[in-house]
Motif scaffolding. Structure first.
Motif, PDB file in Angstrom:
ATOM      1  N   PRO A   1       0.788  -1.242   0.000  1.00 47.90           N
ATOM      2  CA  PRO A   1       0.000   0.000   0.000  1.00 47.90           C
ATOM      3  C   PRO A   1       0.810   1.278   0.000  1.00 47.90           C
ATOM      4  O   PRO A   1       0.291   2.332  -0.357  1.00 47.90           O
ATOM      5  N   ASN A   2       2.085   1.216   0.420  1.00 46.75           N
ATOM      6  CA  ASN A   2       2.907   2.425   0.487  1.00 46.75           C
ATOM      7  C   ASN A   2       3.991   2.475  -0.578  1.00 46.75           C
ATOM      8  O   ASN A   2       4.885   3.323  -0.510  1.00 46.75           O
ATOM      9  N   LEU A   3       3.910   1.585  -1.567  1.00 48.35           N
ATOM     10  CA  LEU A   3       4.897   1.594  -2.647  1.00 48.35           C
ATOM     11  C   LEU A   3       4.658   2.807  -3.541  1.00 48.35           C
ATOM     12  O   LEU A   3       3.709   2.844  -4.324  1.00 48.35           O
ATOM     13  N   LYS A   4       5.536   3.792  -3.419  1.00 46.45           N
ATOM     14  CA  LYS A   4       5.396   5.047  -4.159  1.00 46.45           C
ATOM     15  C   LYS A   4       6.310   5.131  -5.370  1.00 46.45           C
ATOM     16  O   LYS A   4       6.004   5.810  -6.344  1.00 46.45           O
ATOM     17  N   SER A   5       7.471   4.455  -5.288  1.00 45.49           N
ATOM     18  CA  SER A   5       8.482   4.596  -6.336  1.00 45.49           C
ATOM     19  C   SER A   5       8.948   3.222  -6.789  1.00 45.49           C
ATOM     20  O   SER A   5       9.395   2.408  -5.973  1.00 45.49           O
ATOM     21  N   LEU A   6       8.840   2.965  -8.109  1.00 48.61           N
ATOM     22  CA  LEU A   6       9.202   1.666  -8.673  1.00 48.61           C
ATOM     23  C   LEU A   6      10.194   1.862  -9.813  1.00 48.61           C
ATOM     24  O   LEU A   6       9.946   2.623 -10.740  1.00 48.61           O
ATOM     25  N   HIS A   7      11.322   1.151  -9.732  1.00 47.47           N
ATOM     26  CA  HIS A   7      12.373   1.225 -10.746  1.00 47.47           C
ATOM     27  C   HIS A   7      12.408  -0.094 -11.518  1.00 47.47           C
ATOM     28  O   HIS A   7      12.703  -1.145 -10.948  1.00 47.47           O
ATOM     29  N   ILE A   8      12.114  -0.020 -12.817  1.00 50.14           N
ATOM     30  CA  ILE A   8      12.203  -1.195 -13.688  1.00 50.14           C
ATOM     31  C   ILE A   8      13.007  -0.773 -14.912  1.00 50.14           C
ATOM     32  O   ILE A   8      12.512  -0.695 -16.029  1.00 50.14           O
ATOM     33  N   GLU A   9      14.271  -0.499 -14.696  1.00 50.64           N
ATOM     34  CA  GLU A   9      15.153   0.061 -15.707  1.00 50.64           C
ATOM     35  C   GLU A   9      16.009  -1.034 -16.344  1.00 50.64           C
ATOM     36  O   GLU A   9      16.472  -1.946 -15.674  1.00 50.64           O
ATOM     37  N   ASN A  10      16.203  -0.921 -17.648  1.00 51.41           N
ATOM     38  CA  ASN A  10      17.059  -1.844 -18.388  1.00 51.41           C
ATOM     39  C   ASN A  10      16.620  -3.302 -18.206  1.00 51.41           C
ATOM     40  O   ASN A  10      17.429  -4.193 -17.959  1.00 51.41           O
ATOM     41  N   ASP A  11      15.309  -3.522 -18.335  1.00 51.12           N
ATOM     42  CA  ASP A  11      14.750  -4.876 -18.214  1.00 51.12           C
ATOM     43  C   ASP A  11      14.258  -5.423 -19.552  1.00 51.12           C
ATOM     44  O   ASP A  11      13.608  -6.466 -19.599  1.00 51.12           O
ATOM     45  N   GLY A  12      14.545  -4.706 -20.636  1.00 52.65           N
ATOM     46  CA  GLY A  12      14.136  -5.176 -21.952  1.00 52.65           C
ATOM     47  C   GLY A  12      12.657  -5.057 -22.232  1.00 52.65           C
ATOM     48  O   GLY A  12      12.123  -5.743 -23.113  1.00 52.65           O
ATOM     49  N   LEU A  13      11.959  -4.179 -21.520  1.00 56.17           N
ATOM     50  CA  LEU A  13      10.513  -4.044 -21.684  1.00 56.17           C
ATOM     51  C   LEU A  13      10.152  -3.330 -22.984  1.00 56.17           C
ATOM     52  O   LEU A  13      10.737  -2.314 -23.337  1.00 56.17           O
ATOM     53  N   LYS A  14       9.152  -3.883 -23.683  1.00 62.20           N
ATOM     54  CA  LYS A  14       8.610  -3.263 -24.887  1.00 62.20           C
ATOM     55  C   LYS A  14       7.190  -2.753 -24.662  1.00 62.20           C
ATOM     56  O   LYS A  14       6.698  -1.913 -25.418  1.00 62.20           O
ATOM     57  N   SER A  15       6.535  -3.282 -23.641  1.00 61.48           N
ATOM     58  CA  SER A  15       5.160  -2.895 -23.334  1.00 61.48           C
ATOM     59  C   SER A  15       4.926  -3.082 -21.847  1.00 61.48           C
ATOM     60  O   SER A  15       5.766  -3.657 -21.136  1.00 61.48           O
ATOM     61  N   LEU A  16       3.781  -2.608 -21.375  1.00 61.61           N
ATOM     62  CA  LEU A  16       3.413  -2.742 -19.968  1.00 61.61           C
ATOM     63  C   LEU A  16       2.193  -3.648 -19.822  1.00 61.61           C
ATOM     64  O   LEU A  16       1.355  -3.721 -20.723  1.00 61.61           O
ATOM     65  N   PRO A  17       2.075  -4.322 -18.690  1.00 59.33           N
ATOM     66  CA  PRO A  17       0.870  -5.142 -18.449  1.00 59.33           C
ATOM     67  C   PRO A  17      -0.385  -4.283 -18.441  1.00 59.33           C
ATOM     68  O   PRO A  17      -0.368  -3.139 -17.966  1.00 59.33           O
ATOM     69  N   LYS A  18      -1.470  -4.820 -18.959  1.00 57.71           N
ATOM     70  CA  LYS A  18      -2.716  -4.065 -18.998  1.00 57.71           C
ATOM     71  C   LYS A  18      -3.242  -3.755 -17.605  1.00 57.71           C
ATOM     72  O   LYS A  18      -3.967  -2.775 -17.411  1.00 57.71           O
TER      73      LYS A  18
ATOM     74  N   ASN B   1      14.823   0.948 -21.605  1.00 60.49           N
ATOM     75  CA  ASN B   1      14.064  -0.207 -22.078  1.00 60.49           C
ATOM     76  C   ASN B   1      13.880  -0.102 -23.597  1.00 60.49           C
ATOM     77  O   ASN B   1      14.694   0.515 -24.275  1.00 60.49           O
ATOM     78  N   LYS B   2      12.809  -0.697 -24.133  1.00 59.91           N
ATOM     79  CA  LYS B   2      12.636  -0.744 -25.584  1.00 59.91           C
ATOM     80  C   LYS B   2      11.279  -0.195 -26.027  1.00 59.91           C
ATOM     81  O   LYS B   2      10.720  -0.623 -27.017  1.00 59.91           O
ATOM     82  N   PHE B   3      10.760   0.760 -25.273  1.00 56.87           N
ATOM     83  CA  PHE B   3       9.482   1.362 -25.634  1.00 56.87           C
ATOM     84  C   PHE B   3       9.648   2.243 -26.872  1.00 56.87           C
ATOM     85  O   PHE B   3      10.614   2.993 -26.986  1.00 56.87           O
TER      86      PHE B   3
END
Length: 216
Positions: free
Chosen positions: A140-157, A173-175
């Protein structure tokens, strides 16, 4: 109350919240870093920060319950194929860095990390973002999320389930465009998308109103 006083109150609350969050992180950073688990275990209740980066340690789950006041933990670049379930015992944890490991999913015990504010999941070759949404959404208190250099092309719906996020780092990433799924993050205030693969020059996005600050 006039519209001006209402606007002033909204601005004041916004900056007050940011100042409180920054004060909390500054307080954590001022504590001593323990880089040896053996040393930290000598007086675990007085340990607030542990940095076990680049050590490739295998730690028993029961060990983590001893660190009742731990606020910061780094297991960066430890090549962990599984994240210890015992980290879920760290109910005072506020910052967790799991970057540079080899795991796919977070343990379900992470739902106990009710005070976690910032999570680093950078440089994860095997990380399955979609499969981790159910666990991430229980913090519930997660304010900041780092998902850098993970090869992402899209995000979950269903990324909208991370409704408490205020800062999201998706750089390196690869957006090819700004993901429309971000529209569901109603509390998002800052987005980092620099060093991606945009088909349009970044200046094409500068005049668009996304409702949050964006770095391209």
């Amino acid at each position: 109350m006039t519209k001006y006083s209402t606007l002033f109150l909204m601005v004041f609350v916004f900056f007050a919240k940011n100042a409180l969050a920054q004060s909390t992180l500054d307080s954590i950073q001022s504590k001593k870093d323990y880089v040896s688990l053996d040393e930290a275990l000598k007086n675990p209740e007085n340990v607030y920060r542990i940095d076990l980066s680049n050590q490739n340690l295998q730690v028993a789950d029961s060990i983590w319950s001893k660190f009742t006041n731990l606020q910061y933990l780094s297991l960066k670049n430890d090549h962990l194929k599984e994240i210890p379930e015992g980290i879920g015992y760290l109910q005072n944890l506020k910052v967790l860095d799991l970057s540079g490991n080899d795991f796919k999913v977070l343990p379900s015990t992470f739902s106990n990390l009710i005070k976690l504010q910032e999570l680093f999941l950078n440089d994860e070759k095997y990380f399955k973002f979609k499969k981790n949404i159910p666990v991430l959404s229980t913090m519930p208190n997660l304010k900041s999320l780092h998902i850098e250099n993970d090869g992402l092309k899209s995000l979950p719906k269903d990324i909208y389930r991370l409704s408490h996020l205020e800062s999201l780092y998706l750089n390196d990433n690869k957006f090819r465009e700004i993901p429309t799924e971000l529209n569901g993050l109603k509390n998002l205030q800052f987005l980092d998308l620099h060093d991606n693969k945009f088909t349009l020059p970044s200046q094409n996005f500068q005049n668009q109103n996304f409702g949050y600050k964006i770095r391209l």
